[in-house]
Design an enzyme around this catalytic site. Structure first.
Site, PDB file in Angstrom:
ATOM      1  CE  LYS A   1       8.070  -9.694  18.563  1.00  0.00           C
ATOM      2  NZ  LYS A   1       8.095  -9.014  19.869  1.00  0.00           N
ATOM      3  N   GLY A   2       3.115  -9.314  13.876  1.00  0.00           N
ATOM      4  CA  GLY A   2       1.719  -8.870  13.805  1.00  0.00           C
ATOM      5  C   GLY A   2       0.756  -9.852  13.168  1.00  0.00           C
TER       6      GLY A   2
ATOM      7  CG  ASP B   1      -0.089  -7.153  10.975  1.00  0.00           C
ATOM      8  OD1 ASP B   1       0.668  -7.016  10.000  1.00  0.00           O
ATOM      9  OD2 ASP B   1       0.167  -6.658  12.078  1.00  0.00           O
TER      10      ASP B   1
ATOM     11  CG  ASP C   1       0.420   2.474   7.414  1.00  0.00           C
ATOM     12  OD1 ASP C   1       0.423   3.490   6.712  1.00  0.00           O
ATOM     13  OD2 ASP C   1       0.140   2.498   8.617  1.00  0.00           O
TER      14      ASP C   1
ATOM     15  CE  LYS D   1      -4.197   2.397   9.505  1.00  0.00           C
ATOM     16  NZ  LYS D   1      -3.219   3.058  10.400  1.00  0.00           N
TER      17      LYS D   1
HETATM   18  C1  PRP Z   1       3.705  -3.641  10.528  1.00  0.00           C
HETATM   19  C2  PRP Z   1       2.930  -4.624   9.649  1.00  0.00           C
HETATM   20  C3  PRP Z   1       3.646  -4.543   8.351  1.00  0.00           C
HETATM   21  C4  PRP Z   1       4.120  -3.121   8.296  1.00  0.00           C
HETATM   22  C5  PRP Z   1       3.172  -2.331   7.470  1.00  0.00           C
HETATM   23  O1  PRP Z   1       4.765  -4.339  11.100  1.00  0.00           O
HETATM   24  O2  PRP Z   1       2.920  -5.935  10.175  1.00  0.00           O
HETATM   25  O3  PRP Z   1       4.735  -5.435   8.284  1.00  0.00           O
HETATM   26  O4  PRP Z   1       4.133  -2.619   9.631  1.00  0.00           O
HETATM   27  O5  PRP Z   1       3.606  -1.023   7.295  1.00  0.00           O
HETATM   28  P1  PRP Z   1       4.011  -0.439   5.870  1.00  0.00           P
HETATM   29  O6  PRP Z   1       2.963  -0.850   4.877  1.00  0.00           O
HETATM   30  O7  PRP Z   1       4.002   1.061   6.116  1.00  0.00           O
HETATM   31  O8  PRP Z   1       5.367  -0.926   5.494  1.00  0.00           O
HETATM   32  P2  PRP Z   1       5.635  -3.774  12.334  1.00  0.00           P
HETATM   33  O9  PRP Z   1       6.884  -3.154  11.793  1.00  0.00           O
HETATM   34  O10 PRP Z   1       4.764  -2.927  13.202  1.00  0.00           O
HETATM   35  O11 PRP Z   1       6.072  -5.119  13.092  1.00  0.00           O
HETATM   36  P3  PRP Z   1       5.206  -6.209  13.898  1.00  0.00           P
HETATM   37  O12 PRP Z   1       4.385  -6.961  12.868  1.00  0.00           O
HETATM   38  O13 PRP Z   1       6.204  -7.082  14.563  1.00  0.00           O
HETATM   39  O14 PRP Z   1       4.327  -5.464  14.877  1.00  0.00           O
END
Ligand code: PRP
Length: 180
Positions: A43-44, A100, A103, A131
């Site tokens: 969703k982000g 979004d 990481d 990041k």
């Molecule tokens: C977040 C973001 C990425 C992922 C990044 O999603 O939107 O998809 O984490 O992290 P990574 O590079 O360590 O894999 P999240 O799982 O928080 O879901 P959301 O978008 O629904 O909040």
């Protein structure tokens, strides 16, 4: 009020808007003469996605995916599950994945692998926040808004316990909020 939980604003609405317009122009240039499929990763990415596509002038189509990486709290693991798949065939398409934040890179590494196996003409990644210091998977964004330090950010789509996604800026929460 959720604003009271924010220690400070890292990126203002104005800074985000300016950078989104610049990214849209870069993407228009890259996709000149093409009709990309722009994929919002729920969703982000929702706020970034809607702002980005409305600033793009290229003809495009849209779709949505939801993936989840198992792992608790702040750290994502290497396992990614497809909770909602695309509704269109991407064979021969130019696919732009809109995220979004990148990481560890695990989510996009796995996602790119899954989509890559469906024979698209091209796959590119645009992320609003990057990041790079946290990266463990061998993947980089093709387009990015801002490089940021290893701080836990919320707002403009990004959540803490599903809240704060509707903050119009990107901010840092007060430690008292997540130390509860
Ligand atoms: C977040 C973001 C990425 C992922 C990044 O999603 O939107 O998809 O984490 O992290 P990574 O590079 O360590 O894999 P999240 O799982 O928080 O879901 P959301 O978008 O629904 O909040």
């Amino acid at each position: 009020m959720m604003h009271n939980d924010v220690e400070y604003v890292m990126l203002t609405e104005e800074q985000i808007d300016k950078r989104v317009r610049e990214l849209a122009a870069e993407l228009d240039e890259y996709y000149k003469g093409k009709i990309p499929l722009v994929v919002c990763i729920l969703k982000g990415s929702t706020l970034f996605f809607t702002d980005l596509i409305r600033r793009m002038e290229t003809k495009l189509t849209t779709d949505f995916m939801r993936v989840s990486s198992y792992g608790s709290g702040f750290v994502s693991s290497g396992v990614v599950a497809l909770e909602k798949d695309l509704t269109v065939d991407i064979k021969g398409r130019d696919v732009l994945i809109v995220e979004d934040i990148m990481d560890s890179g695990n989510t996009l590494f796995k996602l790119k692998e899954v989509l890559g196996s469906r024979e698209p003409a091209d796959i590119k990644i645009v992320t609003l926040l990057d990041k790079p210091c946290r990266r463990t998977a061998p993947i980089q964004p093709d387009f990015r808004g801002f490089e940021i330090d290893d701080k836990f950010v919320v707002g403009y789509g990004l959540d803490f316990e599903e809240m704060y996604r509707n903050l119009p800026y990107i901010g840092i929460l007060k430690p008292s909020v997540y130390e509860k």
